[in-house]
Every structure is written in structure tokens, then in C-alpha cells.
Design a protein around this motif. Sequence first.
Motif, PDB file in Angstrom:
ATOM      1  N   GLN A 157      49.930  56.013  55.775  1.00 39.00           N
ATOM      2  CA  GLN A 157      50.402  57.263  56.628  1.00 39.00           C
ATOM      3  C   GLN A 157      50.423  56.514  58.047  1.00 39.00           C
ATOM      4  O   GLN A 157      49.811  55.663  58.441  1.00 39.00           O
ATOM      5  N   TYR A 181      42.439  51.984  58.627  1.00 38.93           N
ATOM      6  CA  TYR A 181      43.342  52.526  59.838  1.00 38.93           C
ATOM      7  C   TYR A 181      43.581  51.231  60.779  1.00 38.93           C
ATOM      8  O   TYR A 181      43.067  50.185  60.812  1.00 38.93           O
ATOM      9  N   TYR A 185      50.843  57.152  62.172  1.00 39.81           N
ATOM     10  CA  TYR A 185      50.472  57.883  63.326  1.00 39.81           C
ATOM     11  C   TYR A 185      51.023  57.382  64.630  1.00 39.81           C
ATOM     12  O   TYR A 185      50.316  57.507  65.536  1.00 39.81           O
ATOM     13  N   LEU A 243      39.915  58.125  53.422  1.00 38.23           N
ATOM     14  CA  LEU A 243      40.432  57.081  54.421  1.00 38.23           C
ATOM     15  C   LEU A 243      39.820  55.831  53.845  1.00 38.23           C
ATOM     16  O   LEU A 243      38.641  55.605  53.987  1.00 38.23           O
ATOM     17  N   GLN A 267      40.597  65.894  44.190  1.00 37.25           N
ATOM     18  CA  GLN A 267      40.066  65.238  45.339  1.00 37.25           C
ATOM     19  C   GLN A 267      40.872  65.218  46.477  1.00 37.25           C
ATOM     20  O   GLN A 267      41.925  64.863  46.504  1.00 37.25           O
ATOM     21  N   ALA A 268      40.193  65.441  47.738  1.00 38.44           N
ATOM     22  CA  ALA A 268      40.892  65.135  49.040  1.00 38.44           C
ATOM     23  C   ALA A 268      41.346  63.519  49.066  1.00 38.44           C
ATOM     24  O   ALA A 268      40.327  62.801  48.448  1.00 38.44           O
ATOM     25  N   PRO A 269      42.183  62.938  49.938  1.00 38.90           N
ATOM     26  CA  PRO A 269      42.291  61.623  50.104  1.00 38.90           C
ATOM     27  C   PRO A 269      40.992  61.208  50.802  1.00 38.90           C
ATOM     28  O   PRO A 269      40.463  61.902  51.670  1.00 38.90           O
ATOM     29  N   TYR A 282      48.001  56.136  49.198  1.00 38.67           N
ATOM     30  CA  TYR A 282      49.134  56.454  50.207  1.00 38.67           C
ATOM     31  C   TYR A 282      48.867  55.669  51.480  1.00 38.67           C
ATOM     32  O   TYR A 282      47.647  55.529  51.850  1.00 38.67           O
ATOM     33  N   PHE A 303      53.411  60.557  55.480  1.00 37.34           N
ATOM     34  CA  PHE A 303      52.850  59.726  54.335  1.00 37.34           C
ATOM     35  C   PHE A 303      53.935  59.268  53.541  1.00 37.34           C
ATOM     36  O   PHE A 303      55.163  59.676  53.310  1.00 37.34           O
ATOM     37  N   GLN A 329      43.368  58.460  46.594  1.00 36.96           N
ATOM     38  CA  GLN A 329      43.089  59.801  46.263  1.00 36.96           C
ATOM     39  C   GLN A 329      42.986  59.597  44.702  1.00 36.96           C
ATOM     40  O   GLN A 329      43.639  59.070  43.652  1.00 36.96           O
ATOM     41  N   ALA A 341      37.489  51.781  57.294  1.00 45.84           N
ATOM     42  CA  ALA A 341      36.685  52.895  57.561  1.00 45.84           C
ATOM     43  C   ALA A 341      35.407  52.757  57.123  1.00 45.84           C
ATOM     44  O   ALA A 341      35.106  51.807  56.427  1.00 45.84           O
ATOM     45  N   THR A 342      34.415  53.620  57.806  1.00 52.88           N
ATOM     46  CA  THR A 342      32.962  53.529  57.469  1.00 52.88           C
ATOM     47  C   THR A 342      32.769  53.694  55.900  1.00 52.88           C
ATOM     48  O   THR A 342      33.375  54.391  55.247  1.00 52.88           O
ATOM     49  N   TYR A 402      44.772  55.620  52.311  1.00 58.14           N
ATOM     50  CA  TYR A 402      44.150  56.428  51.698  1.00 58.14           C
ATOM     51  C   TYR A 402      44.059  56.083  50.070  1.00 58.14           C
ATOM     52  O   TYR A 402      45.059  55.689  49.857  1.00 58.14           O
TER      53      TYR A 402
END
Lengths: 108, 120
Positions: A90, A50, A92, A47, A43-45, A88, A99, A39, A56-57, A37
Motif C-alpha cells: 500500500q 511501514y 501512502y 500491518l 480476516q482483516a489485513p 499486499y 493497494f 491477509q 510494525a509492533t 500487509y
Amino acid sequence: EIVLTQSPGTLSLSPGERVTLSCRASQSLHSGYLAWYQQKPGQAPRLLIYGASNRATGIPDRFSGSGSGTDFTLAISRLEPEDFAVYYCQQYDTPPWTFGQGTKVDMK
Amino acid sequence: QVQLVQSASEVKKPGSSVKISCTTSGETFRSYSLNWLRQAPGQGPEWMGDIVPIFHMANYAQRFQGRVSITADESTSTVYMELSSLRPDDTAVYFCARDYTVKAPYFEYWGQGTLVTVSS
């Protein structure tokens, strides 16, 4: 829980330079279950990547991800002014999703 | 366009509780897991838990077990996160975020964030 360690903590670079950021996991991430990500302040992170290497798009192709097992890398081929931010990783692979502590890319 | 709209900032006393909302579309509510994360100043995001709204099935990170509750209201397509026994180190921006796709817990869509300040 899986601990992600990012390095370096801060990079001071100029526009146009290439940058590589590292993320190391405390145990192997099967199937490369790692995301990256970006950031910016307030603001929000956002993406970027992945599955370790899938953009990502809408993410420009100057961003690329690689790695497997415990060692992963985010590369930016040529830094644009809008790329100065905190990055960052992360995982999954195993809950809880965790993170890294981040790498700040700032302008020299 | 996927939207996640969170409630406003809160200031709370230590020992109290806070309940934050995240409202989305019916399609997102019915089809995806919704997650809660928080980010303390200068730190990376921290995943707190998630919910499959239509089944009201929630999962929590162990470090928050017993203090956090994530619920969903189908009538308003809203999910809630309640955190109790607040401490000053719970001061953070709290985000809701949608799974990228089914069983893909990485996050393309985020709410705008809700600042929770815990101070006496």
C-alpha cells in the motif's frame, strides 16, 4: 492515482524457504511511503511493514522490507506455517491511498 | 487494546443506499483519523475515504465522490459510511481502520468487516 503492481501473483513454497515479494509503483514514492500487509481468509489485513522497512509492533524479525523510489521488496527469511497467506503493498505518498493486487503465498 | 466494532452484514437492492457504522473508544475517536476501505472478492483493499471525527472533516477518493458520505457522532464515538446508488459491483467487505498515528495513513487497527451484498 498511483498504481502498485505486485509480482508474482502466486508463489508455491515449502516451510523453511526464503521468499521475496515485489511491489512496483507507477511513480516514485517519496520518503518510502509504502506499507506491507498480510491477509488470511476471513480476516482483516495485518500491518507488517511501514515506511518501506519498519516492522510494525509484534511483527517477527523474519519479515523485512526494503526499497525506494518505485521498487520495493518484502522478504520472509524462513517461511513458517502461519505465513501462508496473501500479501499486499500500500502506498501512502499521494492520495488516494492505493493497494497492490496481492501476492498469494501457498504451500507446495 | 484498540477496538473498532462494525455493524452487521447487509443485503441491498441495486439503486438503494447502505449506511455502515464503526464504533470505537473515545480516545481513538478524539485523536485519530478513521478510514473506510472495501475489498471485493479476490481483490486488494480499496481506500474510500477518511474523517477526522472531532472536526467532522472528511476526504473521499475521487472515484466515490458524490456517492459516499462519511460522518461522525461524538456522543457515541461512532463513524458512519453511507454509499448510495448501489450497484452489484459494490458487493464487498467494508472495513473501517484507524490511522497508525497522526498523519500516518497506514492501518494497524481494523474493524471486523461488514459484508454488503448488492443483488436484485
